[in-house]
Write a protein that holds these residues in place. Structure first.
Motif, mmCIF file in Angstrom:
data_model
loop_
_atom_site.group_PDB
_atom_site.id
_atom_site.type_symbol
_atom_site.label_atom_id
_atom_site.label_comp_id
_atom_site.label_asym_id
_atom_site.label_seq_id
_atom_site.Cartn_x
_atom_site.Cartn_y
_atom_site.Cartn_z
ATOM 1 N N ASP A 92 0.890 -0.305 5.179
ATOM 2 C CA ASP A 92 1.020 0.323 3.867
ATOM 3 C C ASP A 92 -0.283 0.203 3.100
ATOM 4 O O ASP A 92 -1.023 -0.758 3.273
ATOM 5 C CB ASP A 92 2.117 -0.369 3.048
ATOM 6 C CG ASP A 92 3.498 0.116 3.444
ATOM 7 O OD1 ASP A 92 3.584 0.972 4.335
ATOM 8 O OD2 ASP A 92 4.470 -0.370 2.840
ATOM 9 N N ASP A 94 -0.632 -0.241 -0.077
ATOM 10 C CA ASP A 94 -0.582 -0.953 -1.356
ATOM 11 C C ASP A 94 -0.882 -2.442 -1.199
ATOM 12 O O ASP A 94 -0.644 -3.222 -2.098
ATOM 13 C CB ASP A 94 0.790 -0.756 -2.007
ATOM 14 C CG ASP A 94 1.922 -1.194 -1.092
ATOM 15 O OD1 ASP A 94 1.629 -1.688 0.011
ATOM 16 O OD2 ASP A 94 3.090 -1.044 -1.480
ATOM 17 N N GLN A 96 0.607 -4.614 0.418
ATOM 18 C CA GLN A 96 1.761 -5.506 0.583
ATOM 19 C C GLN A 96 1.720 -6.136 1.964
ATOM 20 O O GLN A 96 2.243 -7.218 2.170
ATOM 21 C CB GLN A 96 3.063 -4.716 0.431
ATOM 22 C CG GLN A 96 3.462 -4.526 -1.002
ATOM 23 C CD GLN A 96 4.853 -3.945 -1.092
ATOM 24 O OE1 GLN A 96 5.095 -2.815 -0.678
ATOM 25 N NE2 GLN A 96 5.770 -4.708 -1.617
ATOM 26 N N ARG A 194 5.552 -11.006 2.934
ATOM 27 C CA ARG A 194 5.184 -9.747 2.313
ATOM 28 C C ARG A 194 4.727 -9.982 0.878
ATOM 29 O O ARG A 194 5.450 -10.534 0.069
ATOM 30 C CB ARG A 194 6.383 -8.806 2.339
ATOM 31 C CG ARG A 194 6.051 -7.445 1.816
ATOM 32 C CD ARG A 194 6.895 -6.373 2.459
ATOM 33 N NE ARG A 194 6.047 -5.242 2.755
ATOM 34 C CZ ARG A 194 6.341 -3.997 2.374
ATOM 35 N NH1 ARG A 194 7.446 -3.721 1.758
ATOM 36 N NH2 ARG A 194 5.503 -3.022 2.652
ATOM 37 N N ARG A 197 3.071 -5.687 -4.386
ATOM 38 C CA ARG A 197 2.153 -4.573 -4.531
ATOM 39 C C ARG A 197 1.030 -5.000 -5.479
ATOM 40 O O ARG A 197 1.303 -5.589 -6.519
ATOM 41 C CB ARG A 197 2.968 -3.465 -5.181
ATOM 42 C CG ARG A 197 2.448 -2.110 -5.048
ATOM 43 C CD ARG A 197 3.525 -1.164 -5.544
ATOM 44 N NE ARG A 197 3.718 -0.137 -4.538
ATOM 45 C CZ ARG A 197 2.833 0.829 -4.334
ATOM 46 N NH1 ARG A 197 1.756 0.919 -5.077
ATOM 47 N NH2 ARG A 197 3.032 1.706 -3.379
HETATM 48 MG MG MG Z 1 4.887 -1.095 -0.979
#
Ligand code: MG
Ligand code: UDP
Length: 312
Positions: A92, A94, A96, A194, A197
């Protein structure tokens, strides 16, 4: 080309520079040729201009621009079709999924695995979102006709042959993490935490998430249809027992059978509701069949930077 990193991006201008810096550092340290493939999923902010500038200064960066927003799964699909690496990562944009853990993932591929998918141990997201994800993966696990690992998103690294197998799947409603399990080979999960963001809002609206959840369940299981059959059959049996009982009470006993007006209405509503629900579920499948038979292009590429080969 050794490594391909696929990054779906949708209005991520706040994250692009940080992402580019961190990812480039990691990939340069790997010491082998790599490409970073940004799939710009119809962003309406500065994303496209920023990517163009980055591409001009660094030829490892490649860009595909969609003509509009086709959704995350389509962006990943396009990335998988146009990448050239032997080892392919999907992450991803962002941050994350921290790029710093990629070397650990690639090392697992070196050990002979074909797919290393990330398993999320901790999510730094809101209660409701965490709960929904938790339930979704457990329901999917129960109903899917293949085993899809729990709590693993699209973040993964794969060998070329796995990507090629995924690319040959003709379906339009793509649930990548399901297809990835479907193709098989040796797959292992690796845990990671995780992050939240780093900037901007989640680009997955509630609607998009519901759509993804439906795609996951409907593409990989017939359980919703089977539930219908089961419930429908149970009601059929119940109604037969009910009729027989009524006849019996009327003919052979003096039990008073009330003129059940409310019961009738409730029954009609209930059966009506069941019918609607059944049609709705069947509709979900038919809608998808319709999508598949139309054979429309699942995404349209408006322009690209640094992409040589043309697919299909
Ligand atoms: Mg995300
Ligand atoms: N994304 C995309 N198209 C969309 C929605 C999201 O390409 O229509 C990208 C987004 O830019 C991000 C990734 O998919 O890189 C995951 O999205 P997001 O972080 O918003 O999802 P979440 O992590 O909240 O599930």
């Amino acid at each position: 080309m050794m490594y391909s990193i696929i990054l779906p991006v949708y209005n991520e201008s706040e994250n692009i520079h940080a992402l580019y810096d961190r990812l480039s550092t990691v990939m340069k340290n790997m010491g082998k040729p790599y490409e970073v493939l940004f799939v710009n999923d119809g962003s309406i902010d500065e994303t496209q201009q920023m990517l163009t500038r980055i591409h001009e200064n660094d030829r490892c960066i490649k860009v595909i621009n969609f003509s509009r927003n086709f959704g995350h799964q389509m962006a990943v699909t396009a990335g998988l079709s146009y990448c050239n690496g032997e080892y392919i990562a999907v992450i991803d944009a962002d941050l994350q999924d921290p790029p710093e853990i990629l070397p650990r993932f690639f090392a697992k591929l070196e050990e002979g695995n074909d797919v290393v998918y990330a398993v999320r141990t901790h999510r730094k997201e809101g209660m409701i979102k965490r709960l929904s994800y938790f339930l979704f993966y457990r329901i999917l696990r129960k109903v899917a006709n293949i085993s899809i690992p729990l709590d693993s998103g699209d973040f993964c690294v794969m060998r070329r042959r796995v990507v090629e197998a995924i690319n040959t799947m003709p379906e339009r409603n793509r649930f990548i993490r399901g297809l990835r399990s479907y193709v098989g080979f040796t797959q292992i999960g690796l845990e990671y935490e995780r992050d939240a963001r780093i900037a901007g809002e989640s680009k997955y609206t509630f609607r998009k998430l519901m759509r993804l959840a439906f795609d996951g369940i409907v593409s990989f299981s017939y359980v919703p249809l089977q539930i219908l059959t089961f419930v429908g059959f149970s009601f059929f049996i119940l109604s037969i027992i009910g009729s027989l009982a009524t006849v019996y009470f009327k003919l052979f006993t003096s039990v008073y059978i009330p003129r059940g007006f409310p019961t009738t209405i409730i029954t009609i509503l209930f059966i009506g509701g069941m019918n609607m629900l059944s049609l709705g579920i069947i509709g979900e499948y038919i809608g998808r069949i319709y999508d598949e038979v139309k054979r429309r292009h699942p995404y349209i590429i408006e322009s690209s930077l640094g992409i040589e080969k043309s697919k299909d």
